[in-house]
Design a protein around this motif. Structure first.
Motif, short mmCIF file in Angstrom:
data_model
loop_
_atom_site.label_atom_id
_atom_site.label_comp_id
_atom_site.label_asym_id
_atom_site.label_seq_id
_atom_site.Cartn_x
_atom_site.Cartn_y
_atom_site.Cartn_z
N ARG A 305 1.21 -1.30 0.00
CA ARG A 305 -0.22 0.01 -0.04
C ARG A 305 0.34 1.02 0.21
O ARG A 305 0.44 2.22 -0.96
N LYS A 306 1.54 1.64 1.04
CA LYS A 306 2.79 2.52 0.43
C LYS A 306 3.21 2.82 -0.48
O LYS A 306 3.86 4.12 -1.20
N HIS A 307 3.75 1.96 -1.24
CA HIS A 307 4.91 2.60 -2.54
C HIS A 307 3.22 2.63 -3.53
O HIS A 307 3.63 3.62 -4.07
N VAL A 308 1.77 2.65 -3.28
CA VAL A 308 0.65 2.95 -3.95
C VAL A 308 0.58 3.75 -4.20
O VAL A 308 0.21 4.60 -4.79
N ASP A 309 0.54 4.15 -2.17
CA ASP A 309 0.88 5.27 -1.93
C ASP A 309 1.99 6.90 -2.82
O ASP A 309 1.40 7.79 -2.63
N ILE A 310 2.70 6.56 -2.29
CA ILE A 310 3.76 7.41 -3.29
C ILE A 310 3.73 7.70 -4.88
O ILE A 310 3.97 8.43 -4.80
N ILE A 311 3.66 6.66 -5.14
CA ILE A 311 3.27 7.55 -7.05
C ILE A 311 1.42 7.82 -7.42
O ILE A 311 2.38 8.72 -8.36
N VAL A 312 0.46 7.92 -6.08
CA VAL A 312 -0.07 8.53 -6.40
C VAL A 312 0.01 9.82 -5.55
O VAL A 312 -0.78 11.18 -6.21
N ASP A 313 0.28 10.32 -4.94
CA ASP A 313 0.29 11.26 -3.76
C ASP A 313 1.96 12.25 -4.57
O ASP A 313 1.10 13.12 -5.15
N LYS A 314 2.52 11.79 -5.06
CA LYS A 314 4.04 11.93 -5.39
C LYS A 314 4.18 11.86 -7.08
O LYS A 314 5.09 12.67 -7.42
N THR A 315 3.51 11.53 -7.70
CA THR A 315 3.33 11.74 -9.07
C THR A 315 2.39 12.41 -9.95
O THR A 315 1.15 12.76 -9.24
N ASP A 316 1.57 12.04 -11.55
CA ASP A 316 0.85 12.79 -11.99
C ASP A 316 -0.02 11.10 -11.99
O ASP A 316 0.02 10.37 -12.19
N LEU A 317 -1.43 11.61 -12.91
CA LEU A 317 -2.95 10.83 -13.62
C LEU A 317 -1.80 10.21 -14.54
O LEU A 317 -2.08 9.39 -15.07
N GLY A 318 -1.10 10.69 -15.73
CA GLY A 318 -0.65 10.31 -16.56
C GLY A 318 0.37 8.88 -15.96
O GLY A 318 -0.09 7.95 -16.81
#
Length: 364
Positions: A305-318
């Motif tokens: 879960r923590k890795h998914v949170d990082i992807i969503v919070d610190k990158t963009d939709l694309g």
């Protein structure tokens, strides 16, 4: 008859690399095959029969009358469809048409399919085979460890170098899905115009006809696709006067057409409904980062879960959408390692960048 459909086999080929949704594939694959198949059926005379056969007089050649009535259209009388066949009229819509010009209902026919493939063609051009090129056979999971490591490094480098460049790429795909919905709704309104405003409620009227009382009901399929119509042919007589010939025409092709169009009505309604749900889903994804986390966790359960949170919070939709397509086409454990390493790098560098900014501001 199977030889007739042999030319459609290239449309049935399914690529092992998936860059779109199942609903989007229904538009450009299933629907195009259905429409092309129906077009082949109604234009293959040896399996369906002549499209029109008119009762003619001896002084008018049969081919001439049939061709004329097919090209210039035939007609029926709207007011006669509810009269009882065999008593008041010989057939629904057939009777004396003298002075009844406004009561005439004309019948013409056409085929189409290419518009359903247009959104797919656009997305295929915009996507440019990027996913296929980047997975580098990591979908089979039989590479050596050294080869996997090298390919993952190339993928990580690409993801980092293009961290902020996939947003427009993702929105282009969403635009193509929107175009698919516009197309299928536009097709329904186009056919409605073509059938004099009868197509939009065609399926509902067929359902209502099945439940109506037998004495009062009028078959909507016969109203739109009659088996028998009238045709008026004019020619010069022996003295130079214009002669009017009234012909009765049988349309055996309409037995097939009515089944085709009732199927298409329900198919287009289903496509519109599914595509609308898909677009609502896309809007939720765009405006709800938490939903992106939930969907990613639901689709790729092996990723923490923590890795998914990082992807969503610190990158963009694309980036999220690009990783989604990669994960759909890659071996699960290889993709897990890729996301883990990528999110760790994003977290480390982005966090370091924020810390540097805060330090600079503090010193100032």
């Amino acid at each position: 008859m199977l030889d007739v459909f042999r030319g459609l086999k290239h449309l049935i080929k399914v690529s092992h690399v998936k860059t779109d949704s199942p609903v989007f594939r229904l538009h450009y694959s299933a629907t195009v095959i259905i429409l092309m198949s129906f077009s082949i059926i109604v234009t293959t005379r040896q399996y369906v029969g002549n499209p029109i056969d008119c009762v003619h007089t001896k002084d008018i050649p049969e081919d001439v009358l049939n061709t004329y009535c097919w090209i210039h259209s035939t007609y029926a009388l709207k007011s006669l469809f509810k009269k009882k066949p065999g008593v008041a009229v010989p057939y629904p819509g057939i009777g004396n048409s003298e002075g009844e010009q406004a009561d005439k209902k004309l019948y013409r026919y056409y085929q189409w399919a290419i518009l359903f493939y247009t959104p797919r063609w656009l997305w295929k051009s915009w996507e440019g085979g990027k996913i296929h090129a980047l997975i580098m056979d990591l979908d089979v999971g039989i590479c050596s460890e050294a080869e996997k490591k090298q390919k993952k490094k190339l993928l990580l480098d690409y993801l980092w170098d293009n961290l902020r460049y996939h947003n427009w790429w993702a929105y282009r795909y969403y635009i193509c899905e929107l175009l698919s919905l516009i197309n299928v709704i536009g097709q329904m309104f186009l056919m409605n115009k073509f059938f004099d405003g009868e197509f939009l409620r065609f399926g509902l009227e067929v359902i209502a006809y099945m439940d109506a009382d037998q004495e009062d009901r009028m078959d909507p399929m016969i109203y739109i696709f009659p088996r028998m119509t009238k045709c008026t042919f004019f020619k010069y007589g022996s003295s130079g006067e214009v002669e009017k010939h009234d012909a009765i025409c049988i349309l055996p092709l309409n037995v097939v057409n009515e089944k085709i169009y009732i199927f298409l009505w329900f198919w287009f309604i289903l496509l519109s409904f599914l595509t609308t749900l898909t677009l609502i889903y896309r809007v939720i994804i765009i405006f709800s980062p938490r939903m992106r986390v939930y969907l990613f966790r639901l689709r790729f359960r092996s990723i923490a879960r923590k890795h998914v949170d990082i992807i969503v919070d610190k990158t963009d939709l694309g980036t999220w959408f690009f990783l989604w397509l990669l994960g759909t086409n890659m071996e699960a454990f290889v993709f897990r390692d890729l996301v883990t390493e990528f999110s760790s790098k994003v977290d480390r560098i982005v966090t370091a960048g924020y810390s540097a900014k805060e330090s600079t501001c503090f010193c100032c």
